[in-house]
Design an enzyme around this catalytic site. Structure first.
Site, mmCIF file in Angstrom:
data_model
loop_
_atom_site.group_PDB
_atom_site.id
_atom_site.type_symbol
_atom_site.label_atom_id
_atom_site.label_comp_id
_atom_site.label_asym_id
_atom_site.label_seq_id
_atom_site.Cartn_x
_atom_site.Cartn_y
_atom_site.Cartn_z
ATOM 1 N N CYS A 268 0.818 -1.223 0.000
ATOM 2 C CA CYS A 268 0.000 0.000 0.000
ATOM 3 C C CYS A 268 0.850 1.270 0.000
ATOM 4 O O CYS A 268 0.866 2.027 -0.955
ATOM 5 C CB CYS A 268 -0.905 0.010 1.231
ATOM 6 S SG CYS A 268 -1.960 -1.407 1.334
HETATM 7 N N1 SAJ Z 1 5.819 1.731 9.250
HETATM 8 C C1 SAJ Z 1 6.761 2.490 9.924
HETATM 9 N N2 SAJ Z 1 6.350 3.261 10.971
HETATM 10 C C2 SAJ Z 1 5.040 3.302 11.354
HETATM 11 C C3 SAJ Z 1 4.093 2.521 10.656
HETATM 12 C C4 SAJ Z 1 4.499 1.741 9.608
HETATM 13 O O1 SAJ Z 1 7.956 2.465 9.594
HETATM 14 O O2 SAJ Z 1 4.738 4.013 12.324
HETATM 15 C C5 SAJ Z 1 6.240 0.929 8.113
HETATM 16 C C6 SAJ Z 1 5.973 -0.545 8.299
HETATM 17 O O3 SAJ Z 1 7.069 -1.169 8.921
HETATM 18 C C7 SAJ Z 1 5.786 -1.010 6.854
HETATM 19 C C8 SAJ Z 1 5.165 0.190 6.172
HETATM 20 O O4 SAJ Z 1 5.472 1.315 6.998
HETATM 21 O O5 SAJ Z 1 7.015 -1.296 6.257
HETATM 22 C C9 SAJ Z 1 3.656 0.081 5.987
HETATM 23 O O6 SAJ Z 1 3.144 -0.226 7.230
HETATM 24 P P1 SAJ Z 1 1.543 -0.091 7.553
HETATM 25 O O7 SAJ Z 1 1.384 -0.227 9.029
HETATM 26 O O8 SAJ Z 1 0.992 1.096 6.895
HETATM 27 O O9 SAJ Z 1 0.963 -1.425 6.965
HETATM 28 P P2 SAJ Z 1 0.339 -1.751 5.566
HETATM 29 O O10 SAJ Z 1 1.200 -1.427 4.433
HETATM 30 O O11 SAJ Z 1 -0.137 -3.152 5.697
HETATM 31 O O12 SAJ Z 1 -0.889 -0.756 5.475
HETATM 32 C C10 SAJ Z 1 -2.184 -1.256 5.655
HETATM 33 C C11 SAJ Z 1 -3.065 -0.240 4.996
HETATM 34 N N3 SAJ Z 1 -4.379 -0.808 4.816
HETATM 35 C C12 SAJ Z 1 -5.032 -0.568 3.669
HETATM 36 O O13 SAJ Z 1 -4.542 0.073 2.744
HETATM 37 C C13 SAJ Z 1 -6.384 -1.137 3.567
HETATM 38 C C14 SAJ Z 1 -3.163 1.016 5.850
HETATM 39 O O14 SAJ Z 1 -4.218 1.852 5.354
HETATM 40 C C15 SAJ Z 1 -3.471 0.647 7.275
HETATM 41 O O15 SAJ Z 1 -3.606 1.835 8.053
HETATM 42 C C16 SAJ Z 1 -2.317 -0.181 7.792
HETATM 43 O O16 SAJ Z 1 -2.394 -1.423 7.062
HETATM 44 C C17 SAJ Z 1 -2.420 -0.456 9.269
HETATM 45 O O17 SAJ Z 1 -2.978 0.415 9.994
HETATM 46 O O18 SAJ Z 1 -1.874 -1.465 9.707
#
Ligand code: SAJ
Length: 426
Positions: A268
């Site tokens: 995403c």
């Molecule tokens: N990450 C960081 N710091 C943070 C949060 C995430 O470095 O504070 C990194 C993670 O390690 C990863 C990347 O960013 O590499 C993405 O992490 P993410 O928590 O956004 O997870 P995703 O990619 O699975 O995002 C999904 C998305 N869901 C949809 O698009 C339906 C996002 O909108 C959600 O908010 C997210 O999951 C979630 O909340 O877990």
């Protein structure tokens, strides 16, 4: 497992049976619809027909129940799409050379078009830029059916909000944005999802719904970039960024915690914001600066981690070249087995290029998943003792953190998982 015959064709078809489409298909079957889960990947369809799930949030038992009930079947022959009353499209929308690649959306529209009938309803769920549904998806459906979106068949957009492995929020209890190209379409799309989820939220237009999803993920991308850049400056200022974030997070309003890391991976965040900035550039000739800056900062993090590894080893008069480094976690985020766009993999490749002797521990991966030359090893005392440096990249809960932190002065932790003053952290 024998597939029970279904008396009639499907009344719901879900095109794309990945982490988004399969939960939608299963939920529609659970609420009594006759569902065809359609995918062009024959291997995926064969697994589904055998009642084998490959999606985190769907168990084999879930699958076998709806197959046995005759409510769900998987298919890869476009002729099986015939007869649907509602079609939901949940296909990937990747980037190709930095630009949106709508190939899967266009292909799905071409497959569905011959089976679009008066009064049916077609919904796009794939994340994409505002205008896609009406300017790209609809014309293909109309050309292939001879019918008009709106007057003849219902058309709408409802962004997916599936967060794989999220223990609290799933398809049913996450508010679902719905939209339609006209009033009748709005009613049809909303009526479909009202059967599937607890709450539907009506967008003022299809483009609003498309853009709302991009905002959701761009918001995260930008704020992660903020704390990543802050981490770089805090290191140089001699301030503990993790403690700063903990302090800011004590504010009960107006703040949301994000944490630094080795970069941004997954299906995403590395992609969705660039759909937005591409559309702004194409439509307005303008630069969406926040997205460009966030991309730049987040894309730079793997290289920054490698620089911190070199700095850490240098303090101990060691070179990266020839040092034995144990990488803890290679997937894109905690407790996920997904390596797509994983920054940890990028860190591994860069350290490899510098001559490091790389070993990795990751309970979610097999040797086939890791870059060639990186040895996947068990998380044991021998591996930790043999390492010149342990680098924490993805902090899976099930890793042995006491063991990994047993020589704290030989650790660089990019996820603030290990405590203690001797641990070197981003
Ligand atoms: N990450 C960081 N710091 C943070 C949060 C995430 O470095 O504070 C990194 C993670 O390690 C990863 C990347 O960013 O590499 C993405 O992490 P993410 O928590 O956004 O997870 P995703 O990619 O699975 O995002 C999904 C998305 N869901 C949809 O698009 C339906 C996002 O909108 C959600 O908010 C997210 O999951 C979630 O909340 O877990």
């Amino acid at each position: 497992m024998p597939e029970p015959a279904t008396a009639e064709g499907p009344d719901v078809v879900v095109v794309g049976q990945g982490y988004v489409g399969l939960p939608v298909a299963l939920r529609a079957a659970r609420v009594g619809r006759r569902v065809l889960g359609f995918d062009l990947d024959k291997d995926r369809v064969d697994k589904l027909r055998r009642g084998e799930s490959f999606v985190d949030d769907v168990t084999d038992a879930d699958l076998r129940t709806v197959i046995a009930d005759g409510r769900f079947r998987a298919g890869d022959d476009a002729a099986e799409l015939a007869g649907f009353s509602t079609a939901v499209v949940c296909v990937p929308t990747p980037l190709r050379d930095g630009a949106p690649d709508l190939g899967h959306i266009e292909s799905a529209a071409r497959l569905l078009a011959p089976h679009v009938t008066p009064g049916c309803c077609v919904v796009l769920e794939s994340t994409t830029y505002p205008g896609t549904t009406e300017e790209v998806f609809a014309p293909i459906l109309e050309a292939g059916s001879g019918l008009r979106a709106g007057p003849d068949f219902h058309l709408g957009y409802s962004p997916e909000r599936i967060d794989p492995t999220n223990p609290r929020f799933g398809l049913v209890n996450t508010p679902k944005i719905v939209s339609g190209v006209d009033e009748a379409s709005v009613r049809a799309v909303r009526a479909f999802y009202d059967l599937l989820v607890d709450e539907t939220v009506l967008a003022g237009s299809v483009r609003e719904a498309e853009l709302a999803k991009l905002l959701e993920n761009t918001f995260r991308h930008v704020n992660i970039a903020l704390v990543n850049e802050l981490a770089i400056y805090c290191h140089e200022l001699g301030i503990d960024v993790w403690s700063v974030i903990d302090m800011a997070a004590t504010k009960p309003f107006g703040f949301m915690r994000f944490t630094p890391g080795p970069g941004v991976g997954g299906h995403c965040l590395p992609i969705d914001p660039s759909y937005l900035s591409w559309q702004v550039r194409r439509a307005l000739g303008r630069t969406f600066r926040f997205v460009e800056i966030a991309n730049d900062v987040n894309d730079n993090m793997p290289g920054y981690v490698v620089a911190r590894v070199a700095e850490h080893l240098n303090r101990r008069r060691l070179a990266v070249n020839g040092s034995r480094i144990l990488l803890a976690g290679l997937t894109y985020k905690r407790n996920s087995g997904d390596v797509r766009s994983s920054p940890a993999i990028l860190v591994a490749r860069r350290l490899q290029a510098l001559g490091a002797d790389l070993h990795a521990v990751d309970p979610f991966l097999t040797a086939a998943d890791v870059p060639e030359g990186v040895e996947l090893v068990p998380c044991d005392a021998e591996q930790v003792a043999a390492a010149d440096l342990v680098v924490v990249l993805t902090d899976h809960d099930e890793l042995d953190w006491e063991l990994l932190g047993s020589v704290p002065e030989h650790v660089l932790d990019t996820r603030n998982r290990l405590r203690g003053p001797a641990v070197d952290r981003l």
